[in-house]
Design an enzyme around this catalytic site. Structure first.
Site, PDB file in Angstrom:
ATOM      1  NE  ARG A 195      -1.068  -1.236   4.462  1.00  0.00           N
ATOM      2  CZ  ARG A 195      -1.931  -1.057   4.550  1.00  0.00           C
ATOM      3  NH1 ARG A 195      -3.056  -0.763   3.658  1.00  0.00           N
ATOM      4  NH2 ARG A 195      -1.407  -0.964   5.816  1.00  0.00           N
ATOM      5  CB  CYS A 196       5.755  -5.349  -0.140  1.00  0.00           C
ATOM      6  SG  CYS A 196       5.768  -5.237  -1.515  1.00  0.00           S
TER       7      CYS A 196
ATOM      8  CD  GLU B  53       5.095  -0.750   2.386  1.00  0.00           C
ATOM      9  OE1 GLU B  53       7.073  -1.453   2.865  1.00  0.00           O
ATOM     10  OE2 GLU B  53       5.141   0.155   1.930  1.00  0.00           O
TER      11      GLU B  53
END
Lengths: 286, 808
Positions: free
Chosen positions: B384-385, B760
């Site tokens: 999630r980035c 994100e």
């Protein structure tokens, strides 16, 4: 996460279940709520060839009062313990404890009998039963026998149950009116076993602790009956010094493993903190 | 026009275009259990695969005996590395330029590594059969400490590349070394540090964790021996890339490879890479001529496919006495596990870690990263980035806090003093990025006011005094983080995956009756693309969003795209939608001019049609234009109404935000309670505020998990600890704090609709915010830095070291 093959049995009476478990021997396991056994089977850490499901036996369910005693059927679920008005009035620590076991979905399946008889030190009810001085009624090949909860636990997953035996009911002797109680549980999240937990039941007379029973969850191979800690408290007005001594006595019998919940030192210390908090809360309630 | 003619506002509202809190259309099926996931797909004659996995972290395989498993009724095949060798498929290329074992060849390098693949009639037989495969191991010394990986006497892990001292990213210094990557001006940075009056230096470990989507990784491969076509259903965040890789590895023409990613139950980076399970199901299907399904269980997911983070970041700041930051140095030791399977653009071995100067105008900086092998599972995915952005933001946001503590300055004030100012954008950072836009002071000031920052500090001072007087056993922490993300990879001049540029695509067709389909190169895993993409088309083309079908995940019908990860869908594919729409609108303008008998320059676009300049009653709607496009000849125009756009972004986008966390910690148990969490996000143009809010809630919840306890841990023998949801912390609704969200809007100047991406941001900004809150809570007792994860026992241990339990 797929269990090996097994044969499923669903007896309709205690006698039928006892006969099945006796004849099938060590390859059979009684199945209660299934929330310990089935995950173990999925991991293939348990590989019973026969499962004897006790869910179809009406006699194993329900809560009733017999004289001063409260009798709870082994297949009574945690949700049913929470909902029972009789228990709420007579043994309120059971409700408080049930509410911190797992999560609501599991509590609809998980049973008191499974929780106390599986011998898993992470289960919450064994410590509570020890503080209540509960007795377990067991049935097997030789018929029925009764074992005190304080003598039932022998090691992790080792109990006084002989092969073929299973738990029928739990008997809780009458508690004095106005007793104080508490179950303090430290856990990482909903559904987790205790990092450490403490159960206490006490009575007060003239502001002094008259009786006290204390036990610890998940800081040893079994639930631990903390007799010395309780003795320290009896006769005290719950001053800081005696509370600290009691917590220290509880810590002294704790021997937790280092695991994902923390180091052994941390979990031991938490056992002491839980004892102190449980006793304080029980004292206020008494 | 009459009384029944809809007003401008009514026409606009009817579109449910950009800015509308439109309900997620995909939720109709998800909330009713009607999604269609890989494991829902059943093909006739389908077989099931399951893995025999390594017991040890490091061992030589002396013997594999598959005879008993093969003899079990219902078992169709047992594959080992020896079966894959003739096909040259015992290793597969990774996105990071390394190779990874498909099935262990002679050695196992991490616990639970794939050793043999059993194929059976059903998954129960397969599970029984894996127990019957006998593997004899000779244990080797495990290497679990990355700081010992390059010791002279460290055990050799990768025998397959033993003599290869030139890696994918330059020379290797040691047989367990993967790459050394440097950015920035080392000499200039060293000069600054030689003379700076204030310096800080600490090592922050961003621990190993895992994206843990609810749906694990899975695939179903079906090879048709008659036609030579191969169809693969799978949990793929980037289905087209899978098709290309499969074609390259198998030799099957790409036109005969059909990759379908149906509904995906969460990805978070876990489903970007290619895993042995995918390869084995494909090989087994080709060998057996039957469909073969592979589905990971939870423990396999957590312990084998794609960990995230595991960066040891030694971070230094230099500043003046009054808090002007002069320079930064950062050295990272990256633990990559057994293979370098980082999912980064090919030329970026440490992703975009060089965004680590953060939101600050740091004039001089230097970053160096060494990647090493250890006996752990491979991965290094962007959980999630965007690629390594969470690590970068964590490093700078911890370092700023530590510097503030050393200077005796408020950390929010220190940030305000050093922010890149609005007029400096586009801003070229010391480590090579060009930040597109931002107004950091506006966002920070708005956030500080919203949370009552000064009052919180006053309350904290009182609570600290009370703690020191022994009146409370609780300490209060205020977490501050201000992050700048770099997302939307990316411009093909510097971003590619295995040589394919990181553009993305959209194909829009307007049907004769005015509804439309948009086909995309991306793939939603729950982000809500079907909802938001339709909103972009609605605004651009004046067609109501509920009449626009969005389709993704089928490589036969979708235009080629690089998939969904690194918050790239809106910045890249969202731009492609706008550009494809604008091509269509240009054609619609020509058609409208013909129908209205005016010159096309005399027309104005008006929400859902064209009108003649100065004559609002003389207009024609999109519906009529679409009908005309298919039903009457328009001079000099082809019939039909459709367009494709492949969008190669000129730059990344740089979303940012200001987060605040108020936390109370019980020093006797180490339990931390989040009292308040406020998140202000600036993601540029906001397409669907409700989806943004949902994304922020989800990202913050994952950030809370990671910061406060979620980890993949190994013991010294290389045993993976706690790879189940019993131990791996995934918060439930009970543990999850309440989230307050807020925003500012600074549109991206180079993006067609000004959007920057948001999914994100909350994770990237959230993790340092929680960690800063914990660290802040104990800073007044002399603590400088406590590593994550901040679960209760570690906080307790920090308090114990600070002597806070003695007085208890």
């Amino acid at each position: 996460m797929i269990p090996g093959a097994f044969t499923y049995h669903r007896p309709k009476s205690i006698d039928e279940a006892a006969a099945l478990l006796t004849s099938l021997g060590e390859e059979a396991r009684p199945l209660a709520g299934g929330h310990s056994l089935i995950p173990m089977m999925k991991l293939r850490m348990a590989t019973p060839e026969h499962l004897v499901d006790l869910a179809g036996i009406p006699e194993l369910k329900g809560v009733c009062q017999n004289g001063g005693d409260i009798i709870i059927g082994a297949m009574t679920t945690q949700a049913e313990l929470i909902a029972s008005e009789l228990l709420a009035a007579q043994v309120p620590i059971l409700r408080e404890t049930s509410l911190v076991i797992a999560d609501p979905q599991i509590r609809y399946c998980g049973t008191l009998g499974g929780n106390v008889a599986n011998g898993d030190p992470g289960n919450d009810m064994p410590a509570v039963m020890m503080t209540l001085d509960a007795r377990y009624t067991i049935v097997g090949e030789k018929g029925r026998r009764v074992i005190p909860s304080r003598e039932f636990y022998q090691g992790a997953y080792y109990t006084a149950l002989e092969p073929g035996e299973f738990l029928v009911s739990v008997t809780i002797p009458a508690l004095p009116d106005g007793h104080g109680f508490a179950y303090e549980k430290m856990k990482r999240k909903v559904g987790d076993y205790a990092t450490a937990a403490a159960a206490v039941v006490l009575t007060k007379k003239d502001g002094v602790i008259a009786t006290c029973a204390l036990a610890l969850t998940n800081v040893g191979d079994t639930a631990l009956f903390a007799e010395e800690a309780a003795q320290i408290l009896i006769g005290s007005r719950l001053d800081a010094a005696s509370l600290a001594r009691a917590a220290a006595a509880a810590e002294a019998i704790a021997a937790p493993a280092t695991d994902g919940r923390g180091t052994a030192a941390y979990r031991t210390s938490i056992a002491g903190v839980m004892v102190a908090r449980a006793v304080r809360r029980a004292f206020e309630r008494a | 026009m009459n009384d029944l003619t809809p007003t401008k506002e009514q026409r606009e509202a009817r579109l449910e275009g950009m800015g509308c809190k439109r309900k997620r259309v995909e939720d109709i099926r998800f909330t009713q259990g009607k999604g269609n996931y890989v494991d829902d797909i059943k093909l006739p004659g389908m077989l099931f695969g399951d893995f025999v996995r390594s017991t040890y972290a490091h061992a030589r395989i002396k013997r594999i005996d598959t005879s008993k498993a093969k003899a079990l009724p219902g078992v169709r095949a047992v594959l080992t590395a020896d079966d894959l060798k003739p096909l040259n498929l015992h290793y597969m290329p990774t996105l990071a330029g390394d190779v990874a074992a498909v099935l262990a060849d002679e050695k196992v390098l991490f616990q639970n590594q794939e050793v043999a693949f059993v194929v059976a009639d059903d998954r129960y037989i397969a599970a029984d059969a894996i127990e019957l495969v006998e593997v004899e191991y000779e244990e080797l010394e495990p290497l679990t400490n990355p700081f010992k990986a390059m010791d002279a006497d460290a055990p050799l892990l990768r025998e397959d590349i033993k003599g290869k001292m030139e890696g994918a990213h330059g020379p290797r210094k040691h047989y367990n070394h993967i790459f050394n990557w440097q950015v920035g001006d080392r000499e200039a940075a060293d000069d600054i540090f030689a003379s700076a009056p204030v310096k800080t230096k600490d090592t922050y470990w961003y621990h190993r964790t895992h994206p843990s989507p609810l749906e694990t990784c899975q695939s179903l491969a079906s090879y048709d021996k008659v036609t030579g076509h191969l169809t693969i259903y799978g949990t793929f965040q980037a289905p087209h890339v899978v098709r290309t890789v499969v074609s390259m590895l198998s030799g099957i023409p790409e036109s005969k490879v059909h990759v379908i990613a149906p509904d995906i139950g969460g990805g978070f980076g876990n489903k970007v890479g290619v895993y042995p399970g995918y390869v084995c199901s494909i090989v087994a299907s080709i060998v057996l001529g039957k469909p073969v399904k592979w589905v990971e269980d939870r423990m396999e997911n957590l312990s084998t496919t794609s960990f995230a983070r595991d960066y040891h970041m030694t971070t230094e700041l230099a500043s003046t006495q009054d808090g002007k930051i002069l320079g930064m140095r950062c050295y990272v030791l990256a633990d990559h596990g057994a293979f370098d399977a980082c999912a980064d653009p090919t030329k970026w071995p440490a992703g975009f870690m060089n965004i680590c100067t953060g939101s600050y105008g740091i004039p001089v900086a230097h970053l160096e990263v060494d990647g090493v092998y250890t006996n752990k599972a491979s991965g290094g995915v962007a959980y999630r980035c965007s690629f390594r952005v969470t690590e970068a933001v964590y490093a700078i946001e911890r370092a700023v806090e530590v510097l503030a503590q050393k200077l005796g300055m408020d950390s929010a004030d220190l940030r305000l003093k050093n922010f890149i100012r609005r007029e400096q954008f586009p801003y070229k950072s010391a480590l090579g990025w060009e930040y597109d836009s931002g107004d950091y002071h506006l966002a920070m000031n708005k956030a500080m006011e919203a949370v009552g920052y000064r009052q919180l500090r006053a309350e904290q001072a009182e609570k600290r005094a009370a703690f020191q007087r022994g009146e409370t056993r609780e300490v209060m922490g205020i977490g501050v983080s201000f992050f700048t993300e770099i997302v939307g990879a990316g411009p093909s001049k510097n971003c590619d995956i295995l040589g394919v540029g990181m553009f993305d695509s959209c194909e829009i067709r307007i049907h004769p009756t005015g509804s439309a389909i948009a086909r995309m190169g991306t793939k939603s895993q729950g982000q809500g693309h079907e909802t938001t993409y339709a909103q972009i088309v609605a605004t651009e083309l004046g067609i109501p969003a509920d009449q626009i079908q969005v389709e993704e995940g089928n490589t036969d019908t979708a235009p080629y795209g690089l998939g969904t990860y690194g918050s790239r869908s809106t910045p890249v594919a969202g731009a492609a939608i706008a550009m494809a729409s604008r091509k269509i609108r240009a054609k619609m303008q020509m058609i409208a001019a013909h129908l209205l008998e005016v010159h096309h320059n005399d027309l104005d676009w008006d929400i859902d049609g064209y009108q003649v300049k100065g004559l609002p009653e003389k207009r024609i709607g999109v519906k009529e234009i679409a009908w005309a496009a298919y039903h009457q000849p328009i001079p000099n125009l082809e019939p039909g109404l459709e367009a494709v756009n492949y969008y190669d972004p000129p730059n990344m986008t740089y979303p940012f935000g200001a987060y605040f966390c108020v936390m109370d910690i019980d020093v006797d148990t180490g339990a931390a309670k989040v009292r308040r969490f406020y998140a202000l996000d600036d993601c540029g143009t906001r397409i669907n505020p409700m989806i943004i809010e949902g994304q922020v809630h989800g990202g913050l919840t994952e950030a809370f998990a990671v910061a406060m306890g979620q980890e993949i841990r190994y013991d010294a023998a290389g045993n993976v600890m706690g790879a189940s949801f019993m131990d791996f912390f995934v918060p439930t609704a009970v543990e999850t704090p309440h989230w307050e969200t807020d925003f500012t809007v600074t549109p991206s100047p180079h993006h067609p609709i000004g959007a920057k991406g948001v999914g994100e941001s909350p994770h990237v900004g959230g993790v340092p915010c929680f960690s800063n809150a914990v660290n802040d809570a104990l800073s007044f007792c002399g603590s400088v830095h406590i590593d994550m994860p901040h679960d209760a026992w570690r906080i307790w241990e920090a308090a114990e070291k600070l002597g806070l339990h003695k007085a208890a």
